[in-house]
Design a protein around this motif. Sequence first.
Motif, PDB file in Angstrom:
ATOM      1  N   GLN A  95      -1.464 -12.200   0.302  1.00  0.00           N
ATOM      2  CA  GLN A  95      -0.522 -11.127  -0.011  1.00  0.00           C
ATOM      3  C   GLN A  95       0.923 -11.609  -0.063  1.00  0.00           C
ATOM      4  O   GLN A  95       1.702 -11.145  -0.906  1.00  0.00           O
ATOM      5  CB  GLN A  95      -0.642 -10.019   1.039  1.00  0.00           C
ATOM      6  CG  GLN A  95      -2.032  -9.408   1.141  1.00  0.00           C
ATOM      7  CD  GLN A  95      -2.097  -8.322   2.189  1.00  0.00           C
ATOM      8  OE1 GLN A  95      -1.311  -7.371   2.174  1.00  0.00           O
ATOM      9  NE2 GLN A  95      -3.030  -8.457   3.140  1.00  0.00           N
TER      10      GLN A  95
ATOM     11  N   LYS B 141      -1.278  -0.753  -2.425  1.00  0.00           N
ATOM     12  CA  LYS B 141      -0.526  -1.543  -3.414  1.00  0.00           C
ATOM     13  C   LYS B 141      -0.879  -1.148  -4.847  1.00  0.00           C
ATOM     14  O   LYS B 141      -0.179  -1.533  -5.792  1.00  0.00           O
ATOM     15  CB  LYS B 141      -0.795  -3.035  -3.208  1.00  0.00           C
ATOM     16  CG  LYS B 141      -0.368  -3.562  -1.848  1.00  0.00           C
ATOM     17  CD  LYS B 141       1.109  -3.352  -1.610  1.00  0.00           C
ATOM     18  CE  LYS B 141       1.590  -4.041  -0.330  1.00  0.00           C
ATOM     19  NZ  LYS B 141       1.037  -3.402   0.893  1.00  0.00           N
TER      20      LYS B 141
ATOM     21  N   ARG C  88       3.390  -0.448   4.009  1.00  0.00           N
ATOM     22  CA  ARG C  88       4.180  -1.369   4.814  1.00  0.00           C
ATOM     23  C   ARG C  88       4.045  -1.051   6.307  1.00  0.00           C
ATOM     24  O   ARG C  88       3.986  -1.961   7.135  1.00  0.00           O
ATOM     25  CB  ARG C  88       5.652  -1.308   4.411  1.00  0.00           C
ATOM     26  CG  ARG C  88       5.959  -1.880   3.048  1.00  0.00           C
ATOM     27  CD  ARG C  88       5.589  -3.346   2.928  1.00  0.00           C
ATOM     28  NE  ARG C  88       6.312  -4.180   3.888  1.00  0.00           N
ATOM     29  CZ  ARG C  88       6.117  -5.483   4.022  1.00  0.00           C
ATOM     30  NH1 ARG C  88       5.189  -6.091   3.299  1.00  0.00           N
ATOM     31  NH2 ARG C  88       6.823  -6.180   4.898  1.00  0.00           N
TER      32      ARG C  88
ATOM     33  N   VAL D 172       4.118  -9.886  -2.689  1.00  0.00           N
ATOM     34  CA  VAL D 172       4.621  -8.581  -2.265  1.00  0.00           C
ATOM     35  C   VAL D 172       5.910  -8.234  -2.998  1.00  0.00           C
ATOM     36  O   VAL D 172       6.028  -7.171  -3.626  1.00  0.00           O
ATOM     37  CB  VAL D 172       4.840  -8.555  -0.731  1.00  0.00           C
ATOM     38  CG1 VAL D 172       5.477  -7.228  -0.327  1.00  0.00           C
ATOM     39  CG2 VAL D 172       3.530  -8.748   0.003  1.00  0.00           C
TER      40      VAL D 172
END
Length: 459
Positions: A56, A119, A131, A60
Motif C-alpha cells: 500500500q 480505497k 485512514r 497511497v
Amino acid sequence: MEAFYYLVFGALSAVVFGVEISKTTKDRINTSPAFNSFKNNYLVVYSLMMAGDWLQGPYVYFLYTTYGFGKGEIGQLFIAGFGSSMLFGTIVGSLADKQGRRRACVTYCITYILSCITKHSPQYRVLMIGRVLGGIATSLLFSSFESWLVAEHNKRGFDQQWLSLTFSKAIFLGNGLVAILSGLFGNFLVDTFQLGPVAPFDAAACFLAIGMAIILSSWTENYGDPSENKDLIAQFRGAAMAIASDEKIALLGAIQSLFEGSMYTFVFLWTPALSPNDEEIPHGFIFATFMLASMLGSSIASRLMARSSPRVESYMQIVFIISSASLLLPIVTSFLVAPSKVKGGGISLSGCLQMLGFCTFEACVGIFWPSIMKMRSQYIPEEARSTIMNFFRIPLNIFVCVVLYNVNAFPITFMFGMCSIFLVVASILQRRLLVIAEKQKTEVWEMKGRDNEAEPLNI
C-alpha cells in the motif's frame, strides 16, 4: 536509469550476500526442530502481514492525487492515520492484553482489509474512514504480533536467546526482502498490467486474508492480564505506573520514540532531498535499494545478537551515532557542494553523496528493529506488553503529526538537523540504559553470592 543506481544496488547486494554466507558457527544459534517449526510459521504470517502493508505504501499518495485531491487534503488524510494510531492505539493494545493477542492479530487483518476496500471510493469521507482504520491497524501490527510471539515463545519453554533469531529473521524478510518484492509486484500490477493505482490495495487485502487464515488455523491464544475485573482504565494506570516506576522501561520508550520519529521524518524528506531541482530519480528503484540496505542491517544484527558480547545495549549506542551522522549529510553537502541551478536532469553529485548516507541510515534501521524488539522482550512486563508498547507510540505519533503539519514551514536541512540531534539524544539515553542494566545485573550477582555464603554446609 543512471549507472550510479545500479552500482549502489549491486554493491549492497554483494555485501548482503557476503555477510550471509560468511556466517560461522559463532554467528549461528543452535535450535530445536520444534522451535524451527514455530519460528517458520511466525515468519510466514509476519511476511504476509508486512506484504499487506508494503504493497500500500508507495501508492497511497498517488491514489489520492488520481482522485483529484490536493496536497492539503492529502496531508489531512495522512494526519488522520497517525492521529488515529495515537488516539486508539493504546486502547486496542490494552484490549489485546486482556482479550487475547491472537484475536488482536485477526482484528488487524480485518481492519486493514476494510481500509483497503475504502480505497475504491473517491469520496473524501470514505477515504478518511479508511485512514482511521489504517491507523488502528498499524498500532496492532507493531504491538500485537510481537506480544503474541514473546508470550508464545516463553509459554513453549524455548531458550530466551532464540527470540533474537526470530526477530532478526522477521526484519530481514518482512522489512527487507518482502518490501522489495512488494514494491516490484505493485509496480507490475499498476504499470505492466495497467490495473490502476487501487490494484496494490486489492492484492494487499488478499495477502492479509491468507495470513488471517493461517493465524486462525495454527495459532493458539495467549493473554497479558486476563483478569476479568480489570477494566481499561485500570490497565492504563498499571501500564503508566510500570513506565514511571521502572527507569529502564521509560528510557526504552524514549529511545524508540526518538528513533522512529526520525525514521518517519526521513520517509517524508528523502525524495525532496535527492531531487531539490526536480531531478528525475527512480523512486521505486531507490526504495528497493533502501530496503536492501535495511536487509544488510538486520543481517548484521543477527550476527551481533547471536553472541554474548557486545550486548545490545552497548552496540546500539554506536548505531545511533552512525545514524545521526548519516542524516547530517544533507547539511554538510549544502556547504561543500555548490547547489545546481538546472531544473530536471539526472541526480546531482550532492544527491549521490546523500543517497549513500541514506543507505547507511537504512542499514541502521535494519539493526534497530530486531535490537529494540530484543530489549522490549527483556524489560517490558508480560501482563501489559501491548499496552505499554502502544504507550510508546503516543509521542511518536504526535511528533509525526506536527512534522506533517509543518513540513513546508522549515527548510529540509533544519528538519534533518533536528532528526540528527534526536538520534544523539537516543544514544545518550541508550548509554544510561546500559549503565542501569549493568548495575542491576551486578546487584543480582552480589545477592546470589551472599545467599550462597549464607547456606549451611551439610556435613
